[in-house]
Write a protein that holds these residues in place. Structure first.
Motif, PDB file in Angstrom:
ATOM      1  N   SER A 275       0.969  -1.303   0.018  1.00 33.64           N
ATOM      2  CA  SER A 275       0.008  -0.012  -0.115  1.00 33.64           C
ATOM      3  C   SER A 275       0.805   1.193  -0.047  1.00 33.64           C
ATOM      4  O   SER A 275       0.642   2.311  -0.611  1.00 33.64           O
ATOM      5  N   VAL A 276       1.975   0.987   1.032  1.00 34.34           N
ATOM      6  CA  VAL A 276       2.806   2.373   0.747  1.00 34.34           C
ATOM      7  C   VAL A 276       3.522   2.540  -0.505  1.00 34.34           C
ATOM      8  O   VAL A 276       3.480   3.876  -0.874  1.00 34.34           O
ATOM      9  N   ILE A 277       3.972   1.681  -1.238  1.00 32.82           N
ATOM     10  CA  ILE A 277       4.584   1.677  -2.330  1.00 32.82           C
ATOM     11  C   ILE A 277       3.515   2.398  -3.387  1.00 32.82           C
ATOM     12  O   ILE A 277       3.958   3.151  -4.448  1.00 32.82           O
ATOM     13  N   SER A 278       2.312   1.851  -3.552  1.00 25.76           N
ATOM     14  CA  SER A 278       1.201   2.060  -4.299  1.00 25.76           C
ATOM     15  C   SER A 278       0.917   3.362  -4.388  1.00 25.76           C
ATOM     16  O   SER A 278       0.904   4.294  -5.364  1.00 25.76           O
ATOM     17  N   LEU A 279       1.063   4.073  -3.001  1.00 31.21           N
ATOM     18  CA  LEU A 279       0.981   5.441  -2.475  1.00 31.21           C
ATOM     19  C   LEU A 279       1.870   6.325  -3.142  1.00 31.21           C
ATOM     20  O   LEU A 279       1.634   7.392  -3.612  1.00 31.21           O
ATOM     21  N   LEU A 280       2.966   6.011  -2.937  1.00 31.31           N
ATOM     22  CA  LEU A 280       4.283   6.504  -3.516  1.00 31.31           C
ATOM     23  C   LEU A 280       4.135   6.944  -4.788  1.00 31.31           C
ATOM     24  O   LEU A 280       4.516   7.959  -5.347  1.00 31.31           O
TER      25      LEU A 280
ATOM     26  N   LEU B 286       1.590  10.648  -3.290  1.00 28.92           N
ATOM     27  CA  LEU B 286       0.699  10.704  -2.224  1.00 28.92           C
ATOM     28  C   LEU B 286       1.456  10.423  -1.015  1.00 28.92           C
ATOM     29  O   LEU B 286       1.053   9.213  -0.020  1.00 28.92           O
ATOM     30  N   PRO B 287       2.541  11.021  -0.437  1.00 31.01           N
ATOM     31  CA  PRO B 287       3.368  10.753   0.544  1.00 31.01           C
ATOM     32  C   PRO B 287       2.534  10.693   2.036  1.00 31.01           C
ATOM     33  O   PRO B 287       2.937  10.225   2.904  1.00 31.01           O
TER      34      PRO B 287
ATOM     35  N   GLU C 114      -0.442  21.405   6.037  1.00 30.48           N
ATOM     36  CA  GLU C 114       0.696  22.107   5.507  1.00 30.48           C
ATOM     37  C   GLU C 114       1.423  21.246   4.302  1.00 30.48           C
ATOM     38  O   GLU C 114       1.874  21.710   3.351  1.00 30.48           O
ATOM     39  N   GLU C 115       1.284  19.953   4.529  1.00 27.71           N
ATOM     40  CA  GLU C 115       1.919  19.031   3.622  1.00 27.71           C
ATOM     41  C   GLU C 115       1.327  19.017   2.239  1.00 27.71           C
ATOM     42  O   GLU C 115       2.047  18.585   1.185  1.00 27.71           O
TER      43      GLU C 115
ATOM     44  N   ASP D 228       3.121  14.432  -5.535  1.00 26.78           N
ATOM     45  CA  ASP D 228       4.324  15.042  -4.935  1.00 26.78           C
ATOM     46  C   ASP D 228       5.324  13.936  -4.372  1.00 26.78           C
ATOM     47  O   ASP D 228       5.029  13.116  -3.694  1.00 26.78           O
ATOM     48  N   PHE D 229       6.447  14.125  -4.858  1.00 21.18           N
ATOM     49  CA  PHE D 229       7.380  12.853  -4.866  1.00 21.18           C
ATOM     50  C   PHE D 229       8.583  13.398  -3.893  1.00 21.18           C
ATOM     51  O   PHE D 229       9.804  12.574  -3.875  1.00 21.18           O
TER      52      PHE D 229
END
Length: 209
Positions: free
Chosen positions: A7-12, A16-17, A128-129, A146-147
């Protein structure tokens, strides 16, 4: 844990950090439990009792008279609640900070879990992000793509996944022969080195437990 990682990798990949780091926070929770199991297999009993305590909390809400306009509890709910109270005998689940301390993972708690709580609970500071602020003025909002945090989050998620694999291996080490155990350890080192190279982060500067 592997589903969290995917899930983390897919969002990155979708830029979407913030959302990726919410999942990262959950990975810390899982890792803390695995670490405590690694230290003492009897911790599984604590997990079971903790689950029962969560059931009691839900039943307390469900049977609360002030919530009768929402729920319609039956005699079964009240009887189950009574049985759980007797079974738990005043048991209180440790807070996550205490669990991290027992797991020797305080730095993970303070450096990752606690900081990411703002994202999890959608605090004002977490907004803020999503903002592009220049000279004190809001110029635009980041709506994906946003990468800039990609390497750090990528490294951390890989590090957590490999740590989980290491803990699981140790928990079930009695089921492995020496050769298979050595092969597993070598593979962990290989993937760790590979992820470090891909992330471009100096491992000596990265947080660890």
């Amino acid at each position: 844990m592997s589903n969290h990682y995917q899930s983390v990798i897919s969002l990155l990949k979708r830029g979407l950090p913030v959302e990726a780091q919410i999942i990262l926070r959950s990975m810390i929770q899982v890792l803390i439990h695995l670490r405590l199991l690694q230290k003492d297999e009897r911790y599984i009993d604590t997990l079971i009792v903790s689950e029962r305590a969560e059931q009691l909390k839900l039943l307390n809400v469900y049977t609360e008279p002030a919530n009768n306009d929402i729920f319609t509890p039956s005699n079964v709910h009240f009887e189950t609640k009574k049985q759980l109270k007797k079974e738990l005998n005043g048991f209180r689940k440790d807070k996550i900070e205490r669990q991290a301390e027992l797991a020797d993972m305080k730095i993970n708690y303070h450096y990752v879990y606690r900081i990411l709580s703002d994202y999890e609970h959608s605090s004002l500071s977490s907004l803020e992000e999503y903002m592009d602020i220049q000279g004190g003025e809001l110029m635009s909002f980041h709506l994906g793509y946003d990468f800039h945090e990609y390497p750090r989050i990528f490294y951390t998620s890989n590090n957590l996944l490999l740590s989980a694999a290491d803990f699981i291996h140790d928990i079930f080490k009695d089921t492995f022969d020496e050769k298979r155990s050595l092969e597993f350890t070598e593979k962990l080192k290989y993937y760790h080195d590979k992820f470090v190279k891909l992330s471009g982060i100096d491992p000596d500067l990265a947080p660890n437990d």
